[in-house]
Scaffold this motif. Structure first.
Motif, short mmCIF file in Angstrom:
data_model
loop_
_atom_site.label_atom_id
_atom_site.label_comp_id
_atom_site.label_asym_id
_atom_site.label_seq_id
_atom_site.Cartn_x
_atom_site.Cartn_y
_atom_site.Cartn_z
N ARG A 166 0.83 -1.22 0.00
CA ARG A 166 0.00 0.00 0.00
C ARG A 166 0.86 1.26 0.00
NH1 ARG A 166 -3.73 -2.39 4.59
NH2 ARG A 166 -5.22 -3.49 3.32
N LEU A 167 1.89 1.26 0.83
CA LEU A 167 2.77 2.43 0.91
C LEU A 167 3.52 2.64 -0.40
CD1 LEU A 167 3.87 4.75 2.58
CD2 LEU A 167 5.58 3.18 3.52
N SER A 168 3.98 1.56 -1.01
CA SER A 168 4.66 1.68 -2.31
C SER A 168 3.73 2.27 -3.37
CB SER A 168 5.15 0.31 -2.78
OG SER A 168 6.15 -0.17 -1.92
N ASP A 169 2.50 1.79 -3.40
CA ASP A 169 1.52 2.33 -4.35
C ASP A 169 1.27 3.81 -4.08
OD1 ASP A 169 1.30 -0.16 -5.51
OD2 ASP A 169 -0.61 -0.65 -4.51
N PHE A 170 1.12 4.17 -2.82
CA PHE A 170 0.88 5.57 -2.45
C PHE A 170 2.03 6.46 -2.89
CE2 PHE A 170 1.46 9.06 0.56
CZ PHE A 170 0.26 9.73 0.38
N LEU A 171 3.27 6.01 -2.64
CA LEU A 171 4.43 6.82 -3.02
C LEU A 171 4.59 6.90 -4.54
CD1 LEU A 171 7.00 5.77 -0.30
CD2 LEU A 171 5.88 7.98 -0.57
N GLU A 172 4.20 5.85 -5.22
CA GLU A 172 4.25 5.89 -6.68
C GLU A 172 3.28 6.94 -7.22
OE1 GLU A 172 3.01 2.80 -10.11
OE2 GLU A 172 4.53 2.06 -8.71
N ASP A 173 2.09 7.03 -6.60
CA ASP A 173 1.09 8.00 -7.03
C ASP A 173 1.37 9.41 -6.51
OD1 ASP A 173 -0.24 5.93 -8.29
OD2 ASP A 173 -1.68 5.63 -6.66
N ASN A 174 2.15 9.53 -5.42
CA ASN A 174 2.42 10.81 -4.78
C ASN A 174 3.90 10.97 -4.45
OD1 ASN A 174 -0.56 11.64 -4.17
ND2 ASN A 174 -0.38 9.54 -3.43
N PRO A 175 4.76 11.00 -5.44
CA PRO A 175 6.20 11.05 -5.17
C PRO A 175 6.63 12.32 -4.43
CG PRO A 175 5.77 11.40 -7.50
CD PRO A 175 4.47 11.02 -6.87
N GLU A 176 5.84 13.36 -4.49
CA GLU A 176 6.20 14.61 -3.84
C GLU A 176 6.20 14.53 -2.30
OE1 GLU A 176 1.75 14.59 -4.26
OE2 GLU A 176 3.42 14.03 -5.55
N VAL A 177 5.59 13.48 -1.74
CA VAL A 177 5.56 13.36 -0.27
C VAL A 177 6.67 12.47 0.27
CG1 VAL A 177 3.07 13.79 -0.19
CG2 VAL A 177 3.92 11.44 -0.26
N ALA A 178 7.53 11.94 -0.59
CA ALA A 178 8.57 11.01 -0.14
C ALA A 178 9.51 11.65 0.88
CB ALA A 178 9.37 10.49 -1.33
N ALA A 179 9.95 12.88 0.63
CA ALA A 179 10.87 13.55 1.57
C ALA A 179 10.20 13.78 2.92
CB ALA A 179 11.36 14.86 0.98
N GLU A 180 8.95 14.18 2.90
CA GLU A 180 8.21 14.41 4.15
C GLU A 180 8.04 13.10 4.91
OE1 GLU A 180 3.93 16.28 5.58
OE2 GLU A 180 4.53 16.47 3.48
N LEU A 181 7.78 12.02 4.20
CA LEU A 181 7.65 10.72 4.85
C LEU A 181 8.96 10.29 5.48
CD1 LEU A 181 5.97 8.24 5.52
CD2 LEU A 181 6.57 7.32 3.27
N ARG A 182 10.08 10.53 4.79
CA ARG A 182 11.39 10.19 5.38
C ARG A 182 11.63 10.96 6.68
NH1 ARG A 182 13.19 10.92 0.10
NH2 ARG A 182 13.20 8.96 -1.01
N GLU A 183 11.27 12.24 6.69
CA GLU A 183 11.42 13.06 7.90
C GLU A 183 10.56 12.50 9.03
OE1 GLU A 183 10.66 17.16 7.07
OE2 GLU A 183 12.13 17.20 5.43
N LEU A 184 9.34 12.10 8.72
CA LEU A 184 8.45 11.52 9.73
C LEU A 184 9.04 10.23 10.29
CD1 LEU A 184 5.79 11.33 11.28
CD2 LEU A 184 4.80 10.21 9.27
N ILE A 185 9.56 9.39 9.41
CA ILE A 185 10.17 8.13 9.85
C ILE A 185 11.35 8.40 10.77
CG2 ILE A 185 11.50 6.13 9.05
CD1 ILE A 185 9.65 6.15 6.55
N ASP A 186 12.18 9.37 10.42
CA ASP A 186 13.33 9.72 11.26
C ASP A 186 12.89 10.21 12.63
OD1 ASP A 186 15.07 8.98 9.26
OD2 ASP A 186 15.38 11.05 8.53
N ARG A 187 11.83 11.03 12.69
CA ARG A 187 11.33 11.54 13.98
C ARG A 187 10.78 10.40 14.83
NH1 ARG A 187 8.36 16.41 11.38
NH2 ARG A 187 6.84 14.77 11.16
N VAL A 188 10.07 9.49 14.21
CA VAL A 188 9.51 8.35 14.95
C VAL A 188 10.63 7.46 15.49
CG1 VAL A 188 8.15 6.23 14.72
CG2 VAL A 188 7.29 8.38 13.77
N ARG A 189 11.64 7.19 14.67
CA ARG A 189 12.75 6.34 15.10
C ARG A 189 13.47 6.91 16.31
NH1 ARG A 189 15.20 4.54 9.31
NH2 ARG A 189 13.80 2.77 9.00
N VAL A 190 13.63 8.23 16.35
CA VAL A 190 14.32 8.86 17.48
C VAL A 190 13.55 8.60 18.78
CG1 VAL A 190 14.88 11.11 18.49
CG2 VAL A 190 15.46 10.63 16.11
#
Length: 91
Positions: A27-51
Motif C-alpha cells: 500500500r505504501l509503495s503504491d501511495f508513493l508511486e502516485d504521490n512522489p512529492e511526499v517522499a521527503a516528508e515521509l522520510r522526515e516523519l520516519i526519522d522523527r519516529v525512530r528517534v
C-alpha cells in the motif's frame, strides 16, 4: 491492526505480523508511486519516529547438544517438518 495481532495465538502472531507488513508495504509503495512529492516528508516523519523509539536488540541464543545416536530437530522462529526414513547401511 494491533488488536488483530493480539487476538492471534502466540504461535501464529509472527506469521500474522509478516502478512500485515507485506500488505502495508504494498500500500505504501503504491501511495508513493502516485504521490512522489511526499517522499521527503515521509522520510522526515520516519526519522522523527525512530528517534522516539526505545533502543532494542534482538538476541537469539540457542544451545543444542546431541550425543550418541540422538537426533534433534530445532527451529528458532519457524516450523520443523520431519520425514523419517529407515536408516541405511553404511557403505
Amino acid at each position: 491492526m494491533a488488536a488483530q495481532l493480539e487476538q492471534q495465538p502466540d504461535h501464529e502472531r509472527e506469521g500474522a505480523r509478516q502478512e500485515l507488513v507485506i500488505g502495508w508495504t504494498a500500500r505504501l509503495s503504491d501511495f508513493l508511486e502516485d504521490n512522489p512529492e511526499v517522499a521527503a516528508e515521509l522520510r522526515e516523519l520516519i526519522d522523527r519516529v525512530r528517534v522516539g523509539l526505545p533502543e532494542t536488540s534482538h538476541v537469539a541464543r540457542q544451545s543444542v547438544h546431541a550425543r550418541d545416536h540422538a537426533v534433534q530437530y530445532v527451529s528458532q522462529h519457524g516450523n520443523v517438518y520431519v520425514n523419517h526414513h529407515a536408516p541405511q547401511e553404511p557403505r
